[in-house]
Design a protein around this motif. Structure first.
Motif, mmCIF file in Angstrom:
data_model
loop_
_atom_site.group_PDB
_atom_site.id
_atom_site.type_symbol
_atom_site.label_atom_id
_atom_site.label_comp_id
_atom_site.label_asym_id
_atom_site.label_seq_id
_atom_site.Cartn_x
_atom_site.Cartn_y
_atom_site.Cartn_z
ATOM 1 N N ASN A 57 -44.025 1.069 -25.813
ATOM 2 C CA ASN A 57 -42.786 0.441 -25.753
ATOM 3 C C ASN A 57 -42.801 -0.844 -24.795
ATOM 4 O OD1 ASN A 57 -40.158 3.075 -25.532
ATOM 5 N ND2 ASN A 57 -41.960 2.935 -26.803
ATOM 6 N N ARG A 58 -43.691 -1.092 -23.730
ATOM 7 C CA ARG A 58 -43.527 -2.152 -22.944
ATOM 8 C C ARG A 58 -44.186 -3.264 -23.687
ATOM 9 N NH1 ARG A 58 -45.634 -2.720 -16.642
ATOM 10 N NH2 ARG A 58 -44.362 -0.725 -16.470
ATOM 11 N N MET A 59 -45.172 -3.022 -24.678
ATOM 12 C CA MET A 59 -45.632 -4.090 -25.483
ATOM 13 C C MET A 59 -44.682 -4.605 -26.492
ATOM 14 S SD MET A 59 -48.408 -6.095 -25.501
ATOM 15 C CE MET A 59 -49.906 -5.791 -25.467
ATOM 16 N N SER A 60 -43.880 -3.647 -26.774
ATOM 17 C CA SER A 60 -42.771 -4.058 -27.907
ATOM 18 C C SER A 60 -41.612 -5.080 -27.313
ATOM 19 C CB SER A 60 -42.085 -2.707 -28.363
ATOM 20 O OG SER A 60 -42.814 -1.761 -29.130
ATOM 21 N N LEU A 61 -41.504 -4.752 -25.975
ATOM 22 C CA LEU A 61 -40.577 -5.540 -25.430
ATOM 23 C C LEU A 61 -41.057 -7.126 -25.586
ATOM 24 C CD1 LEU A 61 -39.872 -3.735 -21.956
ATOM 25 C CD2 LEU A 61 -38.578 -3.477 -24.336
ATOM 26 N N TYR A 62 -42.123 -7.249 -25.189
ATOM 27 C CA TYR A 62 -42.758 -8.756 -25.468
ATOM 28 C C TYR A 62 -42.674 -9.040 -27.362
ATOM 29 C CZ TYR A 62 -44.777 -8.443 -20.762
ATOM 30 O OH TYR A 62 -45.011 -8.400 -19.526
ATOM 31 N N ARG A 63 -43.096 -8.340 -27.803
ATOM 32 C CA ARG A 63 -42.977 -8.630 -29.369
ATOM 33 C C ARG A 63 -41.519 -9.018 -29.736
ATOM 34 N NH1 ARG A 63 -45.219 -5.069 -34.490
ATOM 35 N NH2 ARG A 63 -44.602 -6.731 -36.132
#
Length: 315
Positions: A57-63
């Motif tokens: 989820n946190r990496m998705s925010l960056y993507r």
């Protein structure tokens, strides 16, 4: 069933003896498993509810932030990997594969191979600090409309944890300085029309450089005068922009045409041009050709293409 990413984490653990893994198929680790669309994030009652304490989820925010801002990064170059935001997901990936997102107290199995490998521990100093460079900018980007109009976000937080802001209003109240700076980052952008002009301007530099353009006062004035006298706005479509002159509309049309044709041809138009600029004589002819194309509305673009082809064969 093993948790998502278990195989990668196991491989990374073995590799830690030499160097932490930060790339997977040329992208940040587990990038392919993150959300490519905002609609893929958790949602409740029409409100986005991503869990920033879950690695994917946190990496998705960056993507999602990178994808939303990429069209505004034309000044960085033509590549889709030149955004200054790329350092953030790479850093998060390093924290995961180097074991820094796991619970250092061993009170839980959060982030450990024996527990949830995708869990980011609230006891991890690294994970907590990273919260402020992932959650806060995402909330700012959503507030500025990068993920669509009226998108609301309420970040999830682990039970018993109260020290983290979870909404734009909450974060702005607690950390006004940080949020105002993220807001400024997401507000200083141009319309898609201006960005298209930026890209076509960058493309034109290839022709000018190859022809050894003589940037003296007279020639520079000649080529700069017909450029648009204001920043382009949404809805500006050359050659029919009412408050721009005929010359400005023509130059915008030519810049756009050159860039579009080059893209359609897979970059071969620029390659042909560079190949044709093989001598003093052809470069002189090339400079005249650019002048005709940009300044003479009666000069046909088809003539430009045929002359380039002819010049290429003569080199």
């Amino acid at each position: 069933m093993r948790p998502a990413g278990f195989g990668l984490i196991l491989a990374c653990a073995v590799a830690l003896s030499s160097a932490a893994v930060i790339l997977e198929n040329g992208m940040p680790v587990l990038w392919a498993q993150t959300a490519g669309q905002v609609s893929e994030l958790p949602i409740s009652n029409g409100i986005l509810t991503p869990d920033p304490w879950h690695f994917l989820n946190r990496m998705s925010l960056y993507r999602l932030m990178i994808a939303a801002t990429d069209p505004l990064m034309g000044s960085m170059g033509m590549s889709s990997t030149l955004s200054p935001l790329w350092g953030l997901p790479l850093q998060l990936g390093w924290m995961l594969t180097s074991g820094r997102l796991a619970d250092p107290t061993d009170a839980t199995t959060c982030g450990l191979q024996t527990g949830d490998t995708m869990c980011i521990s609230t006891q991890s100093w690294w994970g907590c600090v990273n919260y402020f460079t992932s959650a806060l900018p995402f909330l700012s980007a959503a507030q500025q409309g990068f993920f669509g109009p009226d998108v609301q976000v309420q970040l999830q937080v682990p039970a018993g944890v109260e020290d983290y802001c979870t909404t734009y209003a909450d974060c702005s109240t607690r950390y006004p300085d940080a949020m105002s700076k993220w807001d400024a980052f997401f507000q200083s952008h141009y319309s898609s029309e201006e960005l298209a002009f930026v890209n076509s301007w960058l493309n034109s530099a290839e022709y000018v450089a190859a022809a050894h353009f003589q940037a003296n006062l007279e020639k520079s004035t000649l080529f700069l005068t017909p450029l648009p006298s204001r920043i382009l706005r949404a809805g500006d479509v050359a050659p029919n922009i009412a408050d721009l002159s005929q010359e400005e509309n023509h130059s915008l049309s030519i810049f756009s045409w050159m860039n579009n044709i080059n893209n359609l041809l897979g970059g071969s138009l620029v390659r042909m041009w560079k190949s044709a600029m093989c001598s003093v004589a052809t470069r002189e002819k090339g400079r005249d050709l650019l002048e005709q194309l940009l300044l003479n509305p009666g000069f046909a673009t088809s003539t430009f293409l045929s002359i380039i082809t002819e010049m290429t064969t003569s080199c």
